[in-house]
Design a protein around this motif. Structure first.
Motif, mmCIF file in Angstrom:
data_model
loop_
_atom_site.group_PDB
_atom_site.id
_atom_site.type_symbol
_atom_site.label_atom_id
_atom_site.label_comp_id
_atom_site.label_asym_id
_atom_site.label_seq_id
_atom_site.Cartn_x
_atom_site.Cartn_y
_atom_site.Cartn_z
ATOM 1 N N THR A 25 5.297 0.602 -16.754
ATOM 2 C CA THR A 25 6.511 -0.180 -16.513
ATOM 3 C C THR A 25 6.617 -0.668 -15.085
ATOM 4 O O THR A 25 7.453 -1.496 -14.771
ATOM 5 C CB THR A 25 7.769 0.647 -16.828
ATOM 6 N N GLY A 26 5.788 -0.128 -14.191
ATOM 7 C CA GLY A 26 5.830 -0.545 -12.801
ATOM 8 C C GLY A 26 6.868 0.183 -11.971
ATOM 9 O O GLY A 26 7.121 -0.175 -10.838
ATOM 10 N N LYS A 27 7.489 1.201 -12.531
ATOM 11 C CA LYS A 27 8.487 1.955 -11.774
ATOM 12 C C LYS A 27 7.786 2.978 -10.904
ATOM 13 O O LYS A 27 6.740 3.502 -11.250
ATOM 14 C CB LYS A 27 9.467 2.646 -12.714
ATOM 15 N N GLY A 28 8.372 3.272 -9.776
ATOM 16 C CA GLY A 28 7.792 4.248 -8.875
ATOM 17 C C GLY A 28 8.678 4.410 -7.660
ATOM 18 O O GLY A 28 9.891 4.282 -7.748
ATOM 19 N N PHE A 29 8.055 4.658 -6.518
ATOM 20 C CA PHE A 29 8.826 4.824 -5.292
ATOM 21 C C PHE A 29 8.017 4.322 -4.114
ATOM 22 O O PHE A 29 6.818 4.114 -4.198
ATOM 23 C CB PHE A 29 9.207 6.292 -5.100
ATOM 24 N N LEU A 30 8.698 4.122 -2.999
ATOM 25 C CA LEU A 30 8.069 3.658 -1.782
ATOM 26 C C LEU A 30 7.913 4.830 -0.837
ATOM 27 O O LEU A 30 8.891 5.491 -0.488
ATOM 28 C CB LEU A 30 8.938 2.575 -1.127
ATOM 29 N N ASP B 284 0.806 -1.211 0.000
ATOM 30 C CA ASP B 284 0.000 0.000 0.000
ATOM 31 C C ASP B 284 0.845 1.269 0.000
ATOM 32 O O ASP B 284 0.356 2.347 -0.309
ATOM 33 C CB ASP B 284 -0.940 0.011 1.206
ATOM 34 N N ARG B 285 2.135 1.151 0.321
ATOM 35 C CA ARG B 285 3.017 2.313 0.354
ATOM 36 C C ARG B 285 3.704 2.573 -0.978
ATOM 37 O O ARG B 285 4.315 3.614 -1.176
ATOM 38 C CB ARG B 285 4.085 2.125 1.437
ATOM 39 N N PHE B 286 3.610 1.646 -1.914
ATOM 40 C CA PHE B 286 4.250 1.824 -3.215
ATOM 41 C C PHE B 286 3.390 2.735 -4.079
ATOM 42 O O PHE B 286 2.198 2.527 -4.232
ATOM 43 C CB PHE B 286 4.452 0.489 -3.927
ATOM 44 N N ALA B 287 4.004 3.767 -4.612
ATOM 45 C CA ALA B 287 3.290 4.707 -5.478
ATOM 46 C C ALA B 287 3.957 4.737 -6.849
ATOM 47 O O ALA B 287 5.119 5.111 -6.966
ATOM 48 C CB ALA B 287 3.301 6.099 -4.860
ATOM 49 N N ALA B 288 3.211 4.341 -7.842
ATOM 50 C CA ALA B 288 3.746 4.359 -9.201
ATOM 51 C C ALA B 288 3.731 5.779 -9.739
ATOM 52 O O ALA B 288 2.796 6.529 -9.512
ATOM 53 C CB ALA B 288 2.920 3.460 -10.101
#
Length: 63
Positions: A38-43, A27-31
């Motif tokens: 591509t599924g890249k993002g940040f936590l 739930d903390r992963f934000a694309a």
């Protein structure tokens, strides 16, 4: 996922620990909108308390 892989790792302790950790932070992963495909993002940070708990867990495991 292949049924053979599911069966192989269904009761594997390391695989279960990794899955538990991954689901805990999901739930903390934000694309990023640009990278949504591509599924890249940040936590996102859970805050200072999480860092304190992690450090305490490391100290406890070293004792």
């Amino acid at each position: 996922m292949d049924a053979t892989l599911k069966a192989k790792y269904a009761n594997h302790p390391l695989a279960q620990a990794i899955l538990k950790d991954a689901l805990a932070i999901q739930d903390r992963f934000a694309a990023e909108p640009v990278y949504a495909k591509t599924g890249k993002g940040f936590l996102k940070s859970a805050g200072v308390e999480e860092i304190k708990q992690a450090k305490a867990a490391v100290k406890k495991s070293k004792s």
